[in-house]
Motif scaffolding. Structure first.
Motif, PDB file in Angstrom:
ATOM      1  N   CYS A  24       0.862  -1.307  -0.042  1.00 21.86           N
ATOM      2  CA  CYS A  24      -0.032  -0.045  -0.017  1.00 21.86           C
ATOM      3  C   CYS A  24       0.956   1.083   0.071  1.00 21.86           C
ATOM      4  CB  CYS A  24      -0.929   0.002   1.172  1.00 21.86           C
ATOM      5  SG  CYS A  24      -0.099  -0.141   2.894  1.00 21.86           S
ATOM      6  N   CYS A  59       1.934  -5.878   0.674  1.00 23.17           N
ATOM      7  CA  CYS A  59       2.448  -5.101   2.103  1.00 23.17           C
ATOM      8  C   CYS A  59       3.080  -5.787   3.146  1.00 23.17           C
ATOM      9  CB  CYS A  59       1.292  -4.350   2.603  1.00 23.17           C
ATOM     10  SG  CYS A  59       1.668  -3.250   3.961  1.00 23.17           S
ATOM     11  N   CYS A  63       4.738   0.284   7.066  1.00 23.29           N
ATOM     12  CA  CYS A  63       4.587   1.201   6.117  1.00 23.29           C
ATOM     13  C   CYS A  63       5.296   2.440   6.441  1.00 23.29           C
ATOM     14  CB  CYS A  63       3.037   1.665   6.098  1.00 23.29           C
ATOM     15  SG  CYS A  63       2.207   0.054   5.297  1.00 23.29           S
TER      16      CYS A  63
END
Length: 134
Positions: A24, A59, A63
């Motif tokens: 993502c 992912c 992040c």
């Protein structure tokens, strides 16, 4: 520019594996602008040659460290005590060149990483780490 002039012959069994997050946030120019995300994997593949397999992953659940790469040891590196090394904020070709040189030299368990990679290395929770190895 990444140089691959100092290639080391590929290990005979199970070379290093580099997992590049492309979920993502990693690989997203809105999260990390100014990086050629599409070309990053190809440049890394070219730089490591047969010393590693480079693959993209969904992912990896870290992040805040985009762009993330995990360098997993070769069979020989694992036998020598090497463990996966998580690298974050890998957003420039100089970092890719350092990673590639380390992997060509043997990677985790067989070669000391260039000191600058200490700036990129981070520790993940056991849950996240096991998800990649599983």
């Amino acid at each position: 520019m990444i140089s691959n002039s100092a290639r080391v012959p590929a290990p005979s069994a199970a070379p290093c594996r580099i997992t590049v997050c492309r979920g993502c946030c990693c690989g997203d120019p809105r999260k990390v602008p100014g990086v050629d995300h599409a070309g990053q994997i190809g440049r890394l593949r070219g730089a490591v040659g047969e010393a590693a397999q480079v693959r993209a992953s969904e992912c990896l659940d870290v992040c805040d460290q985009a762009n993330v790469m995990v360098v997993q040891p070769s069979a020989a590196g694992r036998a020598a005590g090497g463990r996966p090394v998580w690298l974050g904020l890998v957003n420039d070709d100089d970092a890719l060149a350092d990673i590639a040189a380390w992997v060509r030299a043997g990677g985790p368990g067989l070669a000391e990483p260039p000191g600058v990679l200490d700036l990129y290395e981070f520790t993940v929770s056991r849950r996240v780490g096991k998800a990649l190895e599983g």
